[in-house]
Design a protein around this motif. Structure first.
Motif, PDB file in Angstrom:
ATOM      1  N   GLY A  84       0.810  -1.211   0.000  1.00 10.54           N
ATOM      2  CA  GLY A  84       0.000   0.000   0.000  1.00 10.54           C
ATOM      3  C   GLY A  84       0.842   1.258   0.000  1.00 10.54           C
ATOM      4  N   GLY A  85       1.262   1.693  -1.180  1.00  6.96           N
ATOM      5  CA  GLY A  85       1.981   2.961  -1.282  1.00  6.96           C
ATOM      6  C   GLY A  85       3.378   2.942  -0.693  1.00  6.96           C
ATOM      7  N   ILE A  86       4.008   1.786  -0.616  1.00  7.12           N
ATOM      8  CA  ILE A  86       5.369   1.710  -0.081  1.00  7.12           C
ATOM      9  C   ILE A  86       6.342   2.368  -1.062  1.00  7.12           C
ATOM     10  N   THR A  87       7.142   3.292  -0.558  1.00  2.00           N
ATOM     11  CA  THR A  87       8.156   3.975  -1.362  1.00  2.00           C
ATOM     12  C   THR A  87       9.462   3.993  -0.573  1.00  2.00           C
ATOM     13  N   ALA A  88      10.434   4.746  -1.077  1.00  2.00           N
ATOM     14  CA  ALA A  88      11.684   4.908  -0.340  1.00  2.00           C
ATOM     15  C   ALA A  88      11.535   5.859   0.845  1.00  2.00           C
ATOM     16  N   GLU A  89      10.443   6.595   0.897  1.00  2.00           N
ATOM     17  CA  GLU A  89      10.193   7.509   2.014  1.00  2.00           C
ATOM     18  C   GLU A  89       9.462   6.756   3.120  1.00  2.00           C
ATOM     19  N   ILE A  90      10.006   6.774   4.310  1.00  2.00           N
ATOM     20  CA  ILE A  90       9.470   5.997   5.421  1.00  2.00           C
ATOM     21  C   ILE A  90       8.856   6.951   6.430  1.00  2.00           C
ATOM     22  N   GLY A  91       7.528   6.910   6.534  1.00  2.00           N
ATOM     23  CA  GLY A  91       6.810   7.829   7.395  1.00  2.00           C
ATOM     24  C   GLY A  91       6.573   7.272   8.793  1.00  2.00           C
TER      25      GLY A  91
END
Length: 219
Positions: A164-171
């Protein structure tokens, strides 16, 4: 921590996923626009040592799923859609088969919430939390998980992957999910693709490295 990239359609993409350091590569079969069994089998055979192919499918019943497993030779099966726990039990009767059951999360919660314990008793090896948008958009939405994800994940007695919307940016919500005891890794598709829609070595490598670094820093 497992890293999975989904939707490889060529041997080149499989090689890129392996070169990026991933553990798992998803091969679509039994989904709209998916690979025929013969093509999925060929791509599975092309996977180098250390990269495990996963058959990602909407196939609804155990008979057709067993036929797909036999035809492709893939030993990991990811069940998208709404297969019953009895289907998981039937698949797990085959020795050495790993079953990943997707749990579909929408703004109203987890669709499969009443069946989670039954899936666990049936032998589910891993769950995968993925975003659902209405009745027709199941998986590959590119959208983040809803607010119910940490609560759903905390109830699981089996390891789980996060999609679900996994990217290199980790929130912050990623960190919350990754801190849970049964967190096992990530699964992504849309963010790993280049402008032509193909899995990109650079993007796969960036996502893998960022999440591996997160694991070292926040473990």
């Amino acid at each position: 921590m497992l890293v999975k990239f989904c939707g490889a359609r060529s041997a080149v993409e499989v090689t890129r996923v392996a070169a990026a350091g991933a553990d798992l590569v998803g091969l679509w079969h039994g989904v709209p626009g998916g690979l025929p069994a013969s093509r999925a089998a060929a791509l599975a055979r092309s996977a180098p040592p250390g990269l495990r192919p996963v058959l990602v499918t909407f196939l609804p019943d155990a008979r057709r799923l067993r036929e797909a497993v036999a035809a492709t030779g893939v030993r990991w099966v990811q069940l998208h859609g709404f297969q019953q726990p009895s289907v998981v039990r039937a698949l797990k009767a085959e020795p050495g088969l790993t079953v990943v059951k997707v749990l579909h999360l929408g703004v109203d919660g987890c669709v499969e919430q009443p069946l989670i314990r039954a899936y666990e008793r049936a032998g589910t090896d891993l769950f995968l939390l993925d975003r659902m948008v209405g009745p027709d958009r199941v998986g590959s939405t590119g959208l983040p998980l809803p607010a119910c994800a940490p609560e759903t994940a905390a109830r699981l007695a089996r390891p789980f992957l996060v999609a679900g919307g996994i990217t290199a940016e980790i929130g912050a919500y990623h960190r919350e999910l990754a801190a849970l005891p049964h967190f096992a890794g990530i699964d992504t598709d849309s963010a790993a693709r280049d402008g032509s829609g193909r899995l990109s070595l650079a993007r796969c490598a960036e996502i893998t490295e960022r999440w591996r670094t997160r694991e070292r820093i926040f473990a």
